[in-house]
Scaffold this motif. Structure first.
Motif, PDB file in Angstrom:
ATOM      1  N   SER A  98       9.498  -7.422  10.031  1.00 22.14           N
ATOM      2  CA  SER A  98       9.277  -6.291  10.935  1.00 22.14           C
ATOM      3  C   SER A  98       8.007  -5.556  10.543  1.00 22.14           C
ATOM      4  O   SER A  98       7.572  -5.608   9.397  1.00 22.14           O
ATOM      5  CB  SER A  98      10.464  -5.319  10.919  1.00 22.14           C
ATOM      6  N   VAL A  99       7.450  -4.897  11.522  1.00 22.85           N
ATOM      7  CA  VAL A  99       6.328  -3.983  11.319  1.00 22.85           C
ATOM      8  C   VAL A  99       6.628  -2.748  12.157  1.00 22.85           C
ATOM      9  O   VAL A  99       7.012  -2.859  13.322  1.00 22.85           O
ATOM     10  CB  VAL A  99       4.986  -4.607  11.754  1.00 22.85           C
ATOM     11  N   VAL A 100       6.480  -1.596  11.541  1.00 22.66           N
ATOM     12  CA  VAL A 100       6.682  -0.336  12.250  1.00 22.66           C
ATOM     13  C   VAL A 100       5.411   0.487  12.099  1.00 22.66           C
ATOM     14  O   VAL A 100       4.939   0.712  10.989  1.00 22.66           O
ATOM     15  CB  VAL A 100       7.886   0.449  11.673  1.00 22.66           C
ATOM     16  N   LEU A 101       4.860   0.888  13.229  1.00 20.85           N
ATOM     17  CA  LEU A 101       3.710   1.777  13.221  1.00 20.85           C
ATOM     18  C   LEU A 101       4.221   3.205  13.283  1.00 20.85           C
ATOM     19  O   LEU A 101       5.137   3.507  14.051  1.00 20.85           O
ATOM     20  CB  LEU A 101       2.797   1.486  14.414  1.00 20.85           C
ATOM     21  N   TYR A 154      -6.113  11.061  14.201  1.00 23.15           N
ATOM     22  CA  TYR A 154      -5.147   9.957  14.319  1.00 23.15           C
ATOM     23  C   TYR A 154      -5.000   9.354  12.936  1.00 23.15           C
ATOM     24  O   TYR A 154      -5.977   9.016  12.277  1.00 23.15           O
ATOM     25  CB  TYR A 154      -5.676   8.893  15.288  1.00 23.15           C
ATOM     26  N   GLU A 155      -3.772   9.229  12.485  1.00 24.24           N
ATOM     27  CA  GLU A 155      -3.482   8.568  11.211  1.00 24.24           C
ATOM     28  C   GLU A 155      -2.212   7.755  11.384  1.00 24.24           C
ATOM     29  O   GLU A 155      -1.266   8.215  12.021  1.00 24.24           O
ATOM     30  CB  GLU A 155      -3.283   9.604  10.101  1.00 24.24           C
ATOM     31  N   ASP A 156      -2.208   6.560  10.827  1.00 26.93           N
ATOM     32  CA  ASP A 156      -1.015   5.712  10.913  1.00 26.93           C
ATOM     33  C   ASP A 156      -0.617   5.278   9.512  1.00 26.93           C
ATOM     34  O   ASP A 156      -1.457   4.817   8.738  1.00 26.93           O
ATOM     35  CB  ASP A 156      -1.298   4.477  11.774  1.00 26.93           C
ATOM     36  N   GLN A 157       0.633   5.453   9.189  1.00 28.61           N
ATOM     37  CA  GLN A 157       1.206   4.986   7.926  1.00 28.61           C
ATOM     38  C   GLN A 157       2.105   3.784   8.245  1.00 28.61           C
ATOM     39  O   GLN A 157       3.325   3.835   8.100  1.00 28.61           O
ATOM     40  CB  GLN A 157       2.020   6.102   7.249  1.00 28.61           C
ATOM     41  N   ALA A 158       1.493   2.709   8.710  1.00 26.07           N
ATOM     42  CA  ALA A 158       2.253   1.528   9.131  1.00 26.07           C
ATOM     43  C   ALA A 158       3.008   0.926   7.953  1.00 26.07           C
ATOM     44  O   ALA A 158       2.540   0.966   6.807  1.00 26.07           O
ATOM     45  CB  ALA A 158       1.301   0.498   9.732  1.00 26.07           C
ATOM     46  N   ARG A 159       4.155   0.341   8.270  1.00 29.97           N
ATOM     47  CA  ARG A 159       4.966  -0.305   7.233  1.00 29.97           C
ATOM     48  C   ARG A 159       5.381  -1.687   7.719  1.00 29.97           C
ATOM     49  O   ARG A 159       5.840  -1.849   8.840  1.00 29.97           O
ATOM     50  CB  ARG A 159       6.208   0.529   6.941  1.00 29.97           C
ATOM     51  N   GLY A 160       5.228  -2.649   6.836  1.00 31.13           N
ATOM     52  CA  GLY A 160       5.654  -4.004   7.133  1.00 31.13           C
ATOM     53  C   GLY A 160       6.700  -4.444   6.128  1.00 31.13           C
ATOM     54  O   GLY A 160       6.629  -4.083   4.951  1.00 31.13           O
ATOM     55  N   LEU A 207      -4.337  -7.014   5.296  1.00 32.00           N
ATOM     56  CA  LEU A 207      -5.257  -7.203   6.420  1.00 32.00           C
ATOM     57  C   LEU A 207      -4.505  -7.358   7.740  1.00 32.00           C
ATOM     58  O   LEU A 207      -4.914  -6.790   8.764  1.00 32.00           O
ATOM     59  CB  LEU A 207      -6.163  -8.411   6.166  1.00 32.00           C
ATOM     60  N   LEU A 208      -3.405  -8.115   7.724  1.00 31.96           N
ATOM     61  CA  LEU A 208      -2.636  -8.294   8.956  1.00 31.96           C
ATOM     62  C   LEU A 208      -2.023  -6.977   9.415  1.00 31.96           C
ATOM     63  O   LEU A 208      -2.124  -6.606  10.590  1.00 31.96           O
ATOM     64  CB  LEU A 208      -1.558  -9.363   8.773  1.00 31.96           C
ATOM     65  N   LEU A 209      -1.407  -6.256   8.494  1.00 31.11           N
ATOM     66  CA  LEU A 209      -0.793  -4.979   8.836  1.00 31.11           C
ATOM     67  C   LEU A 209      -1.850  -3.983   9.317  1.00 31.11           C
ATOM     68  O   LEU A 209      -1.659  -3.289  10.322  1.00 31.11           O
ATOM     69  CB  LEU A 209      -0.036  -4.420   7.627  1.00 31.11           C
ATOM     70  N   SER A 210      -2.985  -3.939   8.634  1.00 30.90           N
ATOM     71  CA  SER A 210      -4.067  -3.033   9.029  1.00 30.90           C
ATOM     72  C   SER A 210      -4.647  -3.408  10.384  1.00 30.90           C
ATOM     73  O   SER A 210      -4.979  -2.540  11.201  1.00 30.90           O
ATOM     74  CB  SER A 210      -5.176  -3.043   7.971  1.00 30.90           C
ATOM     75  N   ALA A 211      -4.803  -4.710  10.636  1.00 27.80           N
ATOM     76  CA  ALA A 211      -5.333  -5.157  11.920  1.00 27.80           C
ATOM     77  C   ALA A 211      -4.402  -4.756  13.061  1.00 27.80           C
ATOM     78  O   ALA A 211      -4.853  -4.302  14.119  1.00 27.80           O
ATOM     79  CB  ALA A 211      -5.551  -6.674  11.911  1.00 27.80           C
TER      80      ALA A 211
END
Length: 192
Positions: free
Chosen positions: A158-161, A138-144, A111-115
């Protein structure tokens, strides 16, 4: 005598709030364009539109994991709950599967990463629309990345969008790329 004085004070305060304070703000300070209310009104009752604005948010978490024994012991309960924000569909959640949760449900880290990713996306789309950059996908493959701490807790290190944005042919790709930096500056969650 003291309890009667407290009741009288509470009744006076409630009357003042309902009869004067709330009607004043409802009449004098609504932001009719964006919703909510302006934060300041001058002594001559003029809205100070450049005043800071803010929101008060609420949520309700309902634990759904009681199997009948409550938390009698560590394995006696499920790590499941619902997010129940008034007026919105509930979100069924669980703990991370590595910690005994249901792998088919969102966990707090998801939830935090998605938010964070969604906040960035929404600001980016707003800025693109304002700049005349038409975004069509628009698509994001965020990584935490998380680390466990010696006390058993942990945190994101770390978090990388990693957004992939498709713009309409003829739009300025340099401007489209530049808008990400501004979206990062404006994202409420990234700045929290």
């Amino acid at each position: 005598m003291a309890s009667e004085t407290c009741r009288q004070l509470a009744a006076r305060t409630e009357r003042e709030l309902l009869d004067n304070i709330l009607p004043f703000w409802l009449e004098q300070a609504p932001d009719r364009e964006q919703g909510g209310f302006w934060a300041r009104v001058s002594p001559d009752l003029q809205v100070r539109e450049r005043s800071p604005r803010g929101l008060i948010l609420t949520t309700r978490i309902l634990w759904t994991g009681n199997r009948g024994e409550g938390t009698a012991h560590y394995k006696a309960y499920d790590r499941t709950w619902d997010i129940a924000v008034p007026g919105k569909a509930p979100v069924h959640c669980s703990n991370d599967p590595l910690l005994g949760g249901d792998p088919g449900k969102m966990n707090p880290e998801d939830l935090l990463l998605s938010a964070l990713s969604a906040c960035h996306m929404l600001w980016y789309l707003h800025l693109a629309a304002d700049a005349g950059v038409v975004v069509v996908a628009y698509e994001d493959q965020a990584r935490g990345v998380m680390a466990e701490t010696p006390n058993g807790g942990g945190h994101f290190t770390s978090v990388v969008l990693l957004p992939t944005v498709t713009i309409q042919p003829g739009a300025d790709p340099a401007l489209a790329a530049h808008l990400h930096a501004r979206a990062h500056e404006l994202c409420f969650i990234a700045n929290s």
